[in-house]
Scaffold this motif. Sequence first.
Motif: not given
Length: 236
Positions: A205-226
Amino acid sequence: MSRISVRGFAVASATAVTTVGAVMGVASGNAAQSSDDNFEATAADTTLLADIPVGEQAQVQVSSLSEQADVQAAAADSLAKKSAEETARLRAAKDAEAKKEAADKAAAEEKAEKERKEAEERASRSAVRDASSFAAQGSYSVSEVKAIARQMVPASQFQCFSNIVDHESTWNYKAVNQGSGAYGLVQALPGSKMASAGADWQTNPATQIKWGLNYMNDRYGSPCGAWSFWLSHRWY
């Protein structure tokens, strides 16, 4: 002999206004003039008060005083108008200066608040742990997965990240969408995308969280943007 200069008004009787010749008493063929007695009579519109009938002299005097009062009133009105205009100009300038100061203050406060939040965000990011710092386990409970996420996701963004994971997988790191094949906590599509964060993407799950966090930051600026985008589209 009394004299008064009568300008701009009429008396009741025509006898109140005389010609220059009558006022000065010039006799035909007589070129001599009295420099003392006829000084005011040199003006073309000057009438001797003595030449006006006694009954009308008071009217002439009242009219003259009324005219003077009108002139003085007009002058006072003009002065008051100029004073009011100057007061209004000064007030407008003062109001404009006050508005500018208020706008500058608001801008400075907004800038300071933005810098404060950015500093907090940087501090929060620097405090999070990387996926590689967690020892691999054979399996993870929901509470354990959430605990890992809290240590990896900045505190100011965790709730937004959690909201997305709640809707996408209910914190099941092995969740599979039977229709699309999306996989894991953040439902990556395809799941193999998460290999960029680690070869153990299917079980860690740590690997999945890492990928998900990077995806949200890159595409929407942040998890809150996503999360904001998710609320509008029900996907991200």
